[in-house]
Scaffold this motif. Structure first.
Motif, short mmCIF file in Angstrom:
data_model
loop_
_atom_site.label_atom_id
_atom_site.label_comp_id
_atom_site.label_asym_id
_atom_site.label_seq_id
_atom_site.Cartn_x
_atom_site.Cartn_y
_atom_site.Cartn_z
N THR A 242 28.94 -1.60 2.47
CA THR A 242 28.22 -2.31 1.42
C THR A 242 27.33 -3.38 2.02
OG1 THR A 242 29.99 -1.88 -0.18
CG2 THR A 242 28.47 -3.69 -0.68
N TYR A 243 27.86 -4.14 2.97
CA TYR A 243 27.09 -5.15 3.69
C TYR A 243 25.87 -4.50 4.36
CZ TYR A 243 26.14 -8.68 7.35
OH TYR A 243 25.54 -9.58 8.19
N ALA A 244 26.10 -3.39 5.07
CA ALA A 244 25.03 -2.73 5.81
C ALA A 244 23.99 -2.09 4.89
CB ALA A 244 25.62 -1.66 6.73
N SER A 245 24.39 -1.75 3.67
CA SER A 245 23.48 -1.04 2.77
C SER A 245 22.30 -1.90 2.34
CB SER A 245 24.24 -0.56 1.52
OG SER A 245 24.63 -1.65 0.69
N ASP A 246 22.39 -3.21 2.51
CA ASP A 246 21.27 -4.10 2.16
C ASP A 246 20.35 -4.33 3.36
OD1 ASP A 246 19.94 -5.59 0.18
OD2 ASP A 246 20.79 -7.47 0.91
N MET A 247 20.63 -3.65 4.47
CA MET A 247 19.80 -3.76 5.68
C MET A 247 18.93 -2.51 5.80
SD MET A 247 22.88 -5.04 8.20
CE MET A 247 21.84 -5.50 9.57
N THR A 248 17.65 -2.69 6.03
CA THR A 248 16.64 -1.64 6.27
C THR A 248 16.30 -0.82 5.04
OG1 THR A 248 18.03 0.28 6.95
CG2 THR A 248 17.61 -1.42 8.62
N LEU A 249 16.95 -1.02 3.92
CA LEU A 249 16.73 -0.16 2.75
C LEU A 249 15.29 -0.24 2.26
CD1 LEU A 249 17.68 1.80 0.62
CD2 LEU A 249 18.68 -0.10 -0.66
N LEU A 250 14.73 -1.45 2.25
CA LEU A 250 13.36 -1.61 1.76
C LEU A 250 12.32 -1.36 2.85
CD1 LEU A 250 13.73 -4.73 -0.58
CD2 LEU A 250 13.74 -2.30 -1.20
N ASP A 251 12.76 -0.98 4.05
CA ASP A 251 11.80 -0.66 5.11
C ASP A 251 10.87 0.46 4.70
OD1 ASP A 251 13.01 -2.55 6.68
OD2 ASP A 251 13.52 -1.21 8.33
N SER A 252 11.40 1.45 3.96
CA SER A 252 10.57 2.57 3.54
C SER A 252 9.44 2.09 2.63
CB SER A 252 11.42 3.61 2.81
OG SER A 252 12.11 3.04 1.72
N LEU A 253 9.72 1.13 1.80
CA LEU A 253 8.70 0.58 0.90
C LEU A 253 7.66 -0.20 1.69
CD1 LEU A 253 9.53 -1.12 -2.49
CD2 LEU A 253 7.69 -1.95 -1.06
N LEU A 254 8.12 -1.03 2.64
CA LEU A 254 7.20 -1.84 3.43
C LEU A 254 6.29 -0.96 4.28
CD1 LEU A 254 9.64 -4.66 4.62
CD2 LEU A 254 8.03 -4.74 2.72
N ALA A 255 6.87 0.09 4.88
CA ALA A 255 6.08 0.98 5.72
C ALA A 255 4.95 1.63 4.93
CB ALA A 255 6.97 2.05 6.34
N ARG A 256 5.23 1.94 3.68
CA ARG A 256 4.21 2.59 2.83
C ARG A 256 2.98 1.71 2.67
NH1 ARG A 256 0.70 4.58 0.69
NH2 ARG A 256 0.59 6.03 -1.06
N HIS A 257 3.17 0.38 2.78
CA HIS A 257 2.06 -0.54 2.55
C HIS A 257 1.66 -1.31 3.81
CE1 HIS A 257 2.07 0.17 -1.79
NE2 HIS A 257 3.39 0.27 -1.65
N GLY A 258 2.24 -0.95 4.96
CA GLY A 258 1.83 -1.52 6.23
C GLY A 258 2.08 -3.01 6.37
N VAL A 259 3.20 -3.48 5.80
CA VAL A 259 3.54 -4.90 5.91
C VAL A 259 5.00 -5.04 6.34
CG1 VAL A 259 1.85 -5.65 4.18
CG2 VAL A 259 4.16 -5.01 3.45
N TYR A 260 5.38 -6.26 6.76
CA TYR A 260 6.76 -6.51 7.16
C TYR A 260 7.12 -7.97 6.89
CZ TYR A 260 11.13 -6.05 9.70
OH TYR A 260 12.46 -6.01 10.01
N TRP A 261 8.43 -8.19 6.62
CA TRP A 261 8.94 -9.52 6.30
C TRP A 261 8.57 -10.55 7.38
CZ3 TRP A 261 10.31 -8.35 1.66
CH2 TRP A 261 11.09 -7.23 1.37
N ASP A 262 8.16 -11.73 6.94
CA ASP A 262 7.92 -12.89 7.80
C ASP A 262 6.80 -12.67 8.82
OD1 ASP A 262 10.02 -14.09 6.48
OD2 ASP A 262 11.49 -13.59 8.03
N VAL A 263 6.24 -11.46 8.85
CA VAL A 263 5.13 -11.18 9.75
C VAL A 263 3.82 -11.20 8.96
CG1 VAL A 263 4.11 -9.48 11.30
CG2 VAL A 263 6.58 -9.84 11.30
N ASP A 264 3.83 -10.56 7.82
CA ASP A 264 2.69 -10.57 6.91
C ASP A 264 3.01 -11.47 5.72
OD1 ASP A 264 0.98 -8.38 8.17
OD2 ASP A 264 2.90 -7.36 7.92
N LYS A 265 2.00 -11.67 4.90
CA LYS A 265 2.19 -12.52 3.73
C LYS A 265 2.84 -11.70 2.62
CE LYS A 265 -1.59 -15.71 4.76
NZ LYS A 265 -2.87 -16.31 4.30
#
Length: 301
Positions: A216-239
């Motif tokens: 359950t703890y791990a399930s909140d890690m990387t899950l939204l990566d697929s969404l971010l990749a679709r739009h070419g952005v990443y946490w704390d790197v882009d706005k």
């Protein structure tokens, strides 16, 4: 407060210099809640987060609280949760358990996490006695073995200037099958899919509920990566600002969280500053062990 929890909250504000088992032991300590009254538990946070508590931690602790009011022979099969407010890592979290129902086969619990007199998280969980029944499952995707893939530290080595100090040893060993979103963001939009191998970075006790809570703890890690990749952005790197809004998990088959499992996730849609992500967990031998769905707040500034 338990001795394990005291150790987790001892003021060591990073995991730097610690080995995988030591970092994992800290996670186990965080999940070792203190019972302060019937149906009331208290948990702590590691003080390395300066702004808010990691969502997977709150979900894992809430599930521990629920599970400790349920007979051990009843296994959790699903949970549904809402992240209501950002958690404050500087103060304990109180978990209040409501014993909704104890049936012949199913047990239902509701948990509210409280800080500063306000609810920050709400969870409903259902537990079931083992039963025989029909079975089928989709096949696991064909991916490389985790040992053939670079570690997270190796993946991030060439991006230290971009990612900064946010990368530190974690209790979960993560191996990206595809290129991570921070590596592909410069090339623009990528397929809305993400695949990683995961496992607890060390050995866990045999307690079944603990393995479920670690996943359950791990399930909140990387899950939204697929969404971010679709739009070419990443946490704390882009706005881009984001947060988990709600989270649902279904557990299908027994597993150990300290053995490799594949986390295959995709984002089918995003709109209204919200994005949806779905994920499937497979054990290394191909069994479909769990499914997750999460909606996240995504604001690209």
């Amino acid at each position: 407060m338990t001795e394990l929890a005291k150790a987790a909250a001892s003021g060591l504000d990073t995991n730097a210099g610690l080995g995988g088992q030591q970092v994992l032991d800290r996670l186990v300590a965080l999940l070792d809640l203190e019972k302060i009254e019937e149906n009331i538990f208290r948990g702590v946070s590691p003080p390395h987060s300066p702004t808010r508590v990691f969502g997977g931690q709150v979900a894992g602790q809430a599930l521990v609280a629920a599970g400790r009011t349920v007979p051990v022979e009843r296994k959790v099969h699903s949970l549904h949760a809402y992240f209501i407010r950002a958690g404050d890592p500087k103060v304990p979290i109180v978990y209040e358990v409501d014993r909704i129902r104890d049936g012949r086969s199913f047990t239902t619990r509701r948990v509210v996490a409280v800080q500063h007199g306000k609810a920050i998280f709400a969870l409903s969980a259902s537990f079931q006695l083992d039963e025989d029944g029909v079975e089928h499952a989709e096949q696991m995707p064909d991916v490389p073995d985790p040992e053939s893939l670079p570690t997270l530290a190796e993946r991030t080595r060439d991006f230290a200037d971009l990612l900064g100090p946010r990368v530190f040893p974690r209790p979960i060993d993560i191996r990206y099958v595809n290129d991570p979103p921070w590596a592909t963001r410069a090339t623009g939009q990528q397929p809305a899919r993400n695949q990683v191998w995961m496992r607890a970075d060390g050995s866990l006790p045999d307690t079944q509920l603990l393995h479920v809570c670690v996943l359950t703890y791990a399930s909140d890690m990387t899950l939204l990566d697929s969404l971010l990749a679709r739009h070419g952005v990443y946490w704390d790197v882009d706005k881009v600002l984001g947060a988990s809004l709600d989270h649902a998990l279904w557990f299908h088959r027994p597993f150990r969280a300290d053995e490799w499992f594949l986390y295959d996730s995709a984002s089918p849609t995003a709109s209204g500053a919200r994005g949806l992500a779905t994920g499937r967990f497979f054990s290394r031998d191909g069994r479909h062990i769990a499914t997750v769905v999460q909606e996240g707040l995504i604001r690209v500034l």
